[in-house]
Design an enzyme around this catalytic site. Structure first.
Site, PDB file in Angstrom:
ATOM      1  N   GLY A  14     -54.555 -25.457  -5.709  1.00  0.00           N
ATOM      2  CA  GLY A  14     -54.911 -24.112  -5.256  1.00  0.00           C
ATOM      3  C   GLY A  14     -55.867 -23.442  -6.227  1.00  0.00           C
ATOM      4  O   GLY A  14     -56.288 -24.042  -7.221  1.00  0.00           O
ATOM      5  N   TYR A 130     -45.598 -12.281   4.940  1.00  0.00           N
ATOM      6  CA  TYR A 130     -46.007 -12.898   3.669  1.00  0.00           C
ATOM      7  C   TYR A 130     -45.393 -12.137   2.494  1.00  0.00           C
ATOM      8  O   TYR A 130     -44.768 -12.727   1.601  1.00  0.00           O
ATOM      9  CB  TYR A 130     -47.537 -12.913   3.563  1.00  0.00           C
ATOM     10  CG  TYR A 130     -48.049 -13.223   2.183  1.00  0.00           C
ATOM     11  CD1 TYR A 130     -47.989 -14.521   1.670  1.00  0.00           C
ATOM     12  CD2 TYR A 130     -48.595 -12.224   1.370  1.00  0.00           C
ATOM     13  CE1 TYR A 130     -48.448 -14.811   0.389  1.00  0.00           C
ATOM     14  CE2 TYR A 130     -49.053 -12.509   0.098  1.00  0.00           C
ATOM     15  CZ  TYR A 130     -48.976 -13.796  -0.390  1.00  0.00           C
ATOM     16  OH  TYR A 130     -49.430 -14.068  -1.657  1.00  0.00           O
ATOM     17  N   LYS A 134     -42.604 -13.472  -0.283  1.00  0.00           N
ATOM     18  CA  LYS A 134     -42.888 -13.456  -1.729  1.00  0.00           C
ATOM     19  C   LYS A 134     -41.832 -12.630  -2.475  1.00  0.00           C
ATOM     20  O   LYS A 134     -41.424 -12.991  -3.582  1.00  0.00           O
ATOM     21  CB  LYS A 134     -44.299 -12.911  -2.003  1.00  0.00           C
ATOM     22  CG  LYS A 134     -45.431 -13.806  -1.532  1.00  0.00           C
ATOM     23  CD  LYS A 134     -45.493 -15.147  -2.266  1.00  0.00           C
ATOM     24  CE  LYS A 134     -46.059 -15.023  -3.655  1.00  0.00           C
ATOM     25  NZ  LYS A 134     -46.207 -16.346  -4.317  1.00  0.00           N
ATOM     26  N   TRP A 155     -55.534  -9.674  -4.793  1.00  0.00           N
ATOM     27  CA  TRP A 155     -56.926  -9.955  -4.413  1.00  0.00           C
ATOM     28  C   TRP A 155     -57.532 -11.121  -5.215  1.00  0.00           C
ATOM     29  O   TRP A 155     -58.598 -10.999  -5.812  1.00  0.00           O
ATOM     30  CB  TRP A 155     -57.790  -8.711  -4.591  1.00  0.00           C
ATOM     31  CG  TRP A 155     -57.446  -7.538  -3.723  1.00  0.00           C
ATOM     32  CD1 TRP A 155     -56.258  -7.313  -3.091  1.00  0.00           C
ATOM     33  CD2 TRP A 155     -58.295  -6.426  -3.403  1.00  0.00           C
ATOM     34  NE1 TRP A 155     -56.310  -6.111  -2.406  1.00  0.00           N
ATOM     35  CE2 TRP A 155     -57.547  -5.541  -2.573  1.00  0.00           C
ATOM     36  CE3 TRP A 155     -59.590  -6.061  -3.740  1.00  0.00           C
ATOM     37  CZ2 TRP A 155     -58.067  -4.346  -2.073  1.00  0.00           C
ATOM     38  CZ3 TRP A 155     -60.104  -4.880  -3.247  1.00  0.00           C
ATOM     39  CH2 TRP A 155     -59.363  -4.026  -2.426  1.00  0.00           C
TER      40      TRP A 155
END
Length: 288
Positions: A14, A130, A134, A155
């Site tokens: 990632g 989401y 989390k 972001w």
């Protein structure tokens, strides 16, 4: 690796995982193990225990996450498995093998109704699936392993993977004009800076004594529209960027309108200096 402390990094392919691979070269005193979900499925407790038994690990940095915010609305179980359940498993395994655990979370645990930067102890109230998954990961990490360090970030972009910066760069080459929302406010985070902060936390030797939740983003407060404008300016694009309200750009998942986080705690605890968002954006664009 005699004498070297071993750092396991999950989610190695990632954005943050890739930046951890880049920065690892600057830390030759550590031995790094980078794993993807194909190599090490973190949602399988048995596999995880076997892996830790076979590899003495001093620190685990969990960069693995389900990050498709809109898709999470139709795949809640999948998102919960990676962002919630697996985090609890990893935290528990780290505790039983005496490994430090650093987990990366998100500003989306907040509802976006604040008007001043969120501190770590501000009330959490996610507005989308989401964010809820989390938050569950944070809770499970702290339940299973009170020594966990959780870093909330916002972001995130990088020269690796898919992100706002790369999407804008692509669209600005193709289109004469773009519409970008101007009523969602936050702070961009360059994944390379976050990777540097994580390594500073580990290297400081203070991680064990200072568990808990920390906020990290680059400094400065902007809207997505201002972020796009800066990308246009720094890349020399001639594309016209128009500011629009979120109501003109409906998405399956609701977004918090205000995502600014207070980063004083991480700066003071681990002596971390955080770069300004525009300076980091320049660095990233040079790589692109």
């Amino acid at each position: 690796m005699a004498g070297k402390k071993t750092i396991l990094v999950t989610g190695a392919n990632g954005q943050l995982g890739n930046e951890m691979q880049v920065i690892s070269a600057a830390y030759p005193a550590y031995h790094f193990l980078f794993v993807t979900k194909e190599v090490l499925p973190i949602d399988n407790a048995e596999t995880m225990k076997n892996y830790f038994a076979a590899h003495p690990i001093d620190y685990c940095v969990n960069c693995a996450a389900y990050t498709a915010v809109d898709k999470a609305e139709t795949e809640p179980e999948k998102a919960m498995n990676v962002n919630g359940t697996a985090v609890g498993i990893l935290a528990a395994v780290c505790k039983s093998y005496n490994a430090g655990f650093i987990h990366v979370s998100t500003d989306y645990v907040f509802d976006g109704s604040a008007t001043t930067p969120y501190t770590e102890d501000f009330r959490v109230a996610p507005v989308n699936t989401y964010g809820a998954t989390k938050l569950k990961g944070e809770e499970l990490a702290q339940q299973q392993n009170p020594g966990s360090i959780i870093i909330r970030t916002s972001w995130v972009y990088s020269s690796f993977g898919n992100n706002f910066v790369k999407t804008m760069m692509g669209l600005m080459k193709e289109k004469e004009q773009l519409n970008v929302v101007s009523d969602q406010i936050g702070c961009p985070t360059y994944a390379a800076d976050l990777a540097a902060a994580i390594m500073q936390i580990i290297h400081s030797g203070k991680a064990e004594a200072q568990p808990g939740i920390y906020n990290y983003s680059n400094t400065g407060i902007i809207s997505w529209f201002q972020f796009a404008e800066a990308i246009k300016e720094l890349s020399g694009s001639k594309c016209m960027v128009n500011a629009i309200p979120s109501s003109n750009y409906p998405t399956p998942a609701k977004r918090p309108s205000y995502s600014v986080m207070d980063t004083i705690k991480i700066q003071q605890t681990f002596d971390i200096s955080i770069p300004a968002w525009k300076d980091s954006l320049k660095k990233c664009l040079q790589l692109l």
